[in-house]
Design a protein around this motif. Structure first.
Motif, short mmCIF file in Angstrom:
data_model
loop_
_atom_site.label_atom_id
_atom_site.label_comp_id
_atom_site.label_asym_id
_atom_site.label_seq_id
_atom_site.Cartn_x
_atom_site.Cartn_y
_atom_site.Cartn_z
N ASP A 129 60.42 -4.58 17.38
CA ASP A 129 60.80 -4.84 18.77
C ASP A 129 59.56 -4.83 19.63
N LEU A 130 59.10 -6.00 20.04
CA LEU A 130 57.85 -6.10 20.80
C LEU A 130 57.97 -5.49 22.19
N ASP A 131 59.18 -5.32 22.69
CA ASP A 131 59.35 -4.67 23.99
C ASP A 131 58.97 -3.19 23.94
N ASP A 132 58.86 -2.64 22.75
CA ASP A 132 58.43 -1.23 22.62
C ASP A 132 56.94 -1.07 22.85
N LYS A 177 59.06 -11.14 22.69
CA LYS A 177 59.24 -10.23 23.81
C LYS A 177 60.40 -10.76 24.64
N SER A 178 61.16 -9.89 25.27
CA SER A 178 62.24 -10.37 26.12
C SER A 178 61.65 -11.12 27.31
N VAL A 179 62.48 -11.97 27.92
CA VAL A 179 62.03 -12.67 29.11
C VAL A 179 61.71 -11.67 30.21
N ASP A 180 62.50 -10.60 30.32
CA ASP A 180 62.20 -9.54 31.29
C ASP A 180 60.80 -8.99 31.10
N TYR A 181 60.46 -8.69 29.85
CA TYR A 181 59.14 -8.13 29.54
C TYR A 181 58.04 -9.10 29.93
N MET A 182 58.20 -10.39 29.54
CA MET A 182 57.15 -11.37 29.81
C MET A 182 56.94 -11.59 31.30
N ILE A 183 58.02 -11.64 32.06
CA ILE A 183 57.89 -11.82 33.50
C ILE A 183 57.15 -10.63 34.11
N ALA A 184 57.49 -9.43 33.68
CA ALA A 184 56.82 -8.23 34.19
C ALA A 184 55.35 -8.22 33.78
#
Length: 214
Positions: free
Chosen positions: A7-10, A66-73
């Motif tokens: 999970d790349l968001d981690d 990565k989630s779209v949320d993560y990439m935008i942030a």
């Protein structure tokens, strides 16, 4: 042995200060580089990804986004610290997950809105993807033919795409006025001069704004 990160968001955001706070030239470039995911399922013989897939075999999903949320942030955080005018997305398989891509194309212009470029693959493209990329702020794409000879492209290089897919992709890109760059490989073992000419001729039919020979 290395472990695959499922999970790349981690993961924390990349620490760009290691580079940008010590190198004013790179810090002040008008473009910055990003990766929205990891992994590639293809086994092109000239690329490192097929070796990565063997190294991490059995550890989980090859392609992780990565989630779209993560990439935008991540991108907004980078822009606050190190402003840029163009984002260069370097994923080999940026358009692989169509559901993820369409969420990106819907949200990116409203939540980031900085022009960007990305990599695409002719066997993954359809006209809806080209339209979505264009409308989301993508200003150029890079996609490789590698060889104009189908035997060399698919049997020697294992690039797995047909002439028809290549020409259709070019038609959609040109129809929707999305600039595109085509890299190729010249000097492949066993290649003849007539094969180089085939590569040149197929590339010219695609009408890119730029081409690169490696």
């Amino acid at each position: 042995p290395m472990d695959l990160v499922p999970d790349l968001d981690d993961l924390p955001f990349p620490d760009r200060s290691l580079v940008y706070d010590t190198d004013p030239l790179l810090k002040n470039l008008h473009f910055k580089y990003f990766m929205t995911g990891r992994g590639c399922p293809y086994v092109c013989t000239y690329c490192y990804n097929n070796l990565y897939n063997k190294m991490f075999k059995g550890q989980g999903k090859i392609i992780r986004k990565k989630s779209v949320d993560y990439m935008i942030a991540e991108m907004n955080d980078c822009h606050r610290q190190y402003p840029f005018k163009t984002a260069i997305l370097q994923d080999d398989t940026f358009i692989f997950d169509k559901k993820w891509l369409f969420e990106w194309c819907e949200r990116y212009p409203k939540e980031v809105g900085i022009p960007y470029t990305c990599l695409i693959r002719a066997n993954l493209v359809d006209e809806d993807i080209v339209i979505a990329l264009k409308e989301s702020g993508c200003v150029a794409v890079t996609w490789s033919i590698e060889s104009g000879n189908e035997h060399i492209r698919n049997k020697v290089l294992k690039h797995t795409m047909s002439d028809d897919q290549i020409l259709q992709t070019a038609e959609w890109l040109n129809k929707h006025k999305l600039k595109h760059c085509i890299p190729n490989i010249v000097g492949i073992p066993g290649e003849k001069w007539e094969n180089v000419i085939e590569t040149l001729e197929l590339t010219l039919k695609c009408k890119p704004y730029m081409t690169i020979a490696n």
